[in-house]
Design an enzyme around this catalytic site. Sequence first.
Site, PDB file in Angstrom:
ATOM      1  N   ARG A  46      59.548 -39.708  -7.019  1.00  0.00           N
ATOM      2  CA  ARG A  46      60.572 -40.683  -7.170  1.00  0.00           C
ATOM      3  C   ARG A  46      60.173 -42.106  -7.114  1.00  0.00           C
ATOM      4  O   ARG A  46      58.848 -42.432  -6.954  1.00  0.00           O
ATOM      5  CB  ARG A  46      61.604 -40.707  -5.802  1.00  0.00           C
ATOM      6  CG  ARG A  46      60.805 -40.272  -4.482  1.00  0.00           C
ATOM      7  CD  ARG A  46      61.274 -40.759  -3.568  1.00  0.00           C
ATOM      8  NE  ARG A  46      61.619 -42.580  -3.602  1.00  0.00           N
ATOM      9  CZ  ARG A  46      60.839 -43.390  -3.399  1.00  0.00           C
ATOM     10  NH1 ARG A  46      59.701 -43.179  -3.146  1.00  0.00           N
ATOM     11  NH2 ARG A  46      61.112 -44.754  -3.601  1.00  0.00           N
ATOM     12  N   ALA A  48      61.097 -45.939  -9.473  1.00  0.00           N
ATOM     13  CA  ALA A  48      61.069 -46.018 -10.864  1.00  0.00           C
ATOM     14  C   ALA A  48      59.812 -45.978 -11.470  1.00  0.00           C
ATOM     15  O   ALA A  48      59.579 -45.093 -12.668  1.00  0.00           O
ATOM     16  CB  ALA A  48      61.824 -47.315 -11.314  1.00  0.00           C
ATOM     17  N   ARG A  89      67.037 -38.028 -14.720  1.00  0.00           N
ATOM     18  CA  ARG A  89      67.475 -38.972 -13.621  1.00  0.00           C
ATOM     19  C   ARG A  89      68.100 -40.193 -14.426  1.00  0.00           C
ATOM     20  O   ARG A  89      67.117 -40.589 -15.404  1.00  0.00           O
ATOM     21  CB  ARG A  89      66.638 -39.463 -12.547  1.00  0.00           C
ATOM     22  CG  ARG A  89      66.315 -38.386 -11.402  1.00  0.00           C
ATOM     23  CD  ARG A  89      65.723 -39.041 -10.302  1.00  0.00           C
ATOM     24  NE  ARG A  89      66.691 -39.641  -9.508  1.00  0.00           N
ATOM     25  CZ  ARG A  89      66.146 -40.692  -8.534  1.00  0.00           C
ATOM     26  NH1 ARG A  89      65.124 -40.676  -8.245  1.00  0.00           N
ATOM     27  NH2 ARG A  89      67.562 -41.116  -7.658  1.00  0.00           N
ATOM     28  N   GLN A 196      64.705 -42.911   2.672  1.00  0.00           N
ATOM     29  CA  GLN A 196      63.411 -43.304   1.997  1.00  0.00           C
ATOM     30  C   GLN A 196      62.604 -44.462   2.753  1.00  0.00           C
ATOM     31  O   GLN A 196      61.432 -44.534   2.805  1.00  0.00           O
ATOM     32  CB  GLN A 196      63.478 -43.758   0.588  1.00  0.00           C
ATOM     33  CG  GLN A 196      63.792 -42.787  -0.650  1.00  0.00           C
ATOM     34  CD  GLN A 196      65.604 -42.437  -0.723  1.00  0.00           C
ATOM     35  OE1 GLN A 196      66.056 -42.760   0.255  1.00  0.00           O
ATOM     36  NE2 GLN A 196      65.586 -42.060  -1.631  1.00  0.00           N
ATOM     37  N   ASP A 237      65.435 -50.426 -10.105  1.00  0.00           N
ATOM     38  CA  ASP A 237      65.354 -49.467 -10.943  1.00  0.00           C
ATOM     39  C   ASP A 237      65.766 -49.633 -12.476  1.00  0.00           C
ATOM     40  O   ASP A 237      65.191 -48.964 -13.404  1.00  0.00           O
ATOM     41  CB  ASP A 237      66.130 -48.217 -10.651  1.00  0.00           C
ATOM     42  CG  ASP A 237      65.670 -47.609  -9.597  1.00  0.00           C
ATOM     43  OD1 ASP A 237      65.707 -47.969  -8.347  1.00  0.00           O
ATOM     44  OD2 ASP A 237      65.006 -46.506  -9.808  1.00  0.00           O
ATOM     45  N   ASN A 247      69.165 -51.265  -7.875  1.00  0.00           N
ATOM     46  CA  ASN A 247      68.189 -50.759  -6.914  1.00  0.00           C
ATOM     47  C   ASN A 247      68.827 -49.636  -6.040  1.00  0.00           C
ATOM     48  O   ASN A 247      70.250 -49.483  -6.047  1.00  0.00           O
ATOM     49  CB  ASN A 247      67.458 -51.800  -6.542  1.00  0.00           C
ATOM     50  CG  ASN A 247      66.300 -51.054  -5.603  1.00  0.00           C
ATOM     51  OD1 ASN A 247      65.509 -50.461  -6.059  1.00  0.00           O
ATOM     52  ND2 ASN A 247      66.078 -51.644  -4.423  1.00  0.00           N
ATOM     53  N   LYS A 248      68.230 -49.262  -5.168  1.00  0.00           N
ATOM     54  CA  LYS A 248      68.816 -48.271  -4.269  1.00  0.00           C
ATOM     55  C   LYS A 248      69.935 -48.913  -3.430  1.00  0.00           C
ATOM     56  O   LYS A 248      70.162 -49.975  -3.251  1.00  0.00           O
ATOM     57  CB  LYS A 248      67.656 -47.867  -3.120  1.00  0.00           C
ATOM     58  CG  LYS A 248      67.969 -47.102  -2.124  1.00  0.00           C
ATOM     59  CD  LYS A 248      68.449 -45.794  -2.314  1.00  0.00           C
ATOM     60  CE  LYS A 248      67.607 -44.917  -3.442  1.00  0.00           C
ATOM     61  NZ  LYS A 248      68.172 -43.849  -4.046  1.00  0.00           N
TER      62      LYS A 248
END
Length: 345
Positions: A46, A48, A89, A196, A237, A247-248
Amino acid sequence: MAIETIKWVRGRIRIIDQTKLPNKFEYIYCRDLETLWQAIKRLSVRGAPAIGVAAAFGVLLGIQGFKGKDKLKFLDLFYKTCGYLATSRPTAVNLFNMLNEMRDVVAHNPNADVGSLKKLLFKKAMAIFKADQDVCRRMGEHGAKLVKNAMQCLTICNAGALATVDYGTALGVFYSAKKQGKNFSVYSCETRPLLQGARLTCWELLREKIDTTLICDNMAASLMACGQVDIIFTGADRIASNGDTANKIGTYMLAVLAKHHGIPFYIVAPRSSFDLAIKSGKRIPIEERKSEEVTHFAGVAVAPRGVKVYNPAFDVTPAKLITGIVTEYGIIRPPYMKNIKGMIG
Ligand code: MRU
């Protein structure tokens, strides 16, 4: 560093299974496309840039069993392989950018036979792998200039060695600053729902003996209010041509808080995380993941059965909340539309 997140090993892709960290360090060997696709989907590999490298290696997996010289059949397999990997994804543009780089190899060599194309594609995938190692170190050097002694930094998710080939983007800034002898500390947001930050970022930073404190995501505002955060670094990302950045999930919340408290907020991301085909973050596809990631914790239910769940994996931070974007070429500052084009367009 010695964290080798992803590697091509004698016809197989070896990845660290990140779903098992920090309790177990195990490799997964992907010998076929389906195994790799599943590994990307469930986040065994995982982040990017790492997904981008996985996609390039995935193309090699897909074509390596092809026998014979029939170019049409080979191209059919090649394009189907690229198409299949692209469904794993949706948000990290690195996946699509690296598949496009592999497609370009075929497009730019119209007269090459099957054997030559296989060799050229292998060479390209290895170049993508090596480039990631190089650009992460360059971003680290640029970003480290922003880290001063005694600074208290904050990050979310994992934008480290585990999210790239072996060094990281946001965490690469910390690794470079440490190498330069700077003293600083890092708050790592745990990053619900899949942790994460807690599982991966803390594991990485402790290995590197960086002063690290884990916080729950909902503690960030109070830390900032108490003056305990001096600077924020996150990964990306997908960055649109106006600087809007996916992003996250939780990153946008940090950027809003940073603006309110006057704290500089930096994105650290390579050229391969930019999507210059889109004008703004409104066009970034946001992955929604299964409800069990929210309703369950380590396999145990933490919510009543049947409750409705919303589980977007990413959010979009508007460019106006971003102080700068650290890339391998240098730090891009506003106005982003003009300066992104000027530096990497
Ligand atoms: O769902 P994940 O774990 O793949 O999300 C990863 C992130 O959001 C990272 O911050 C991003 O990919 C940058 S990694 C250098």
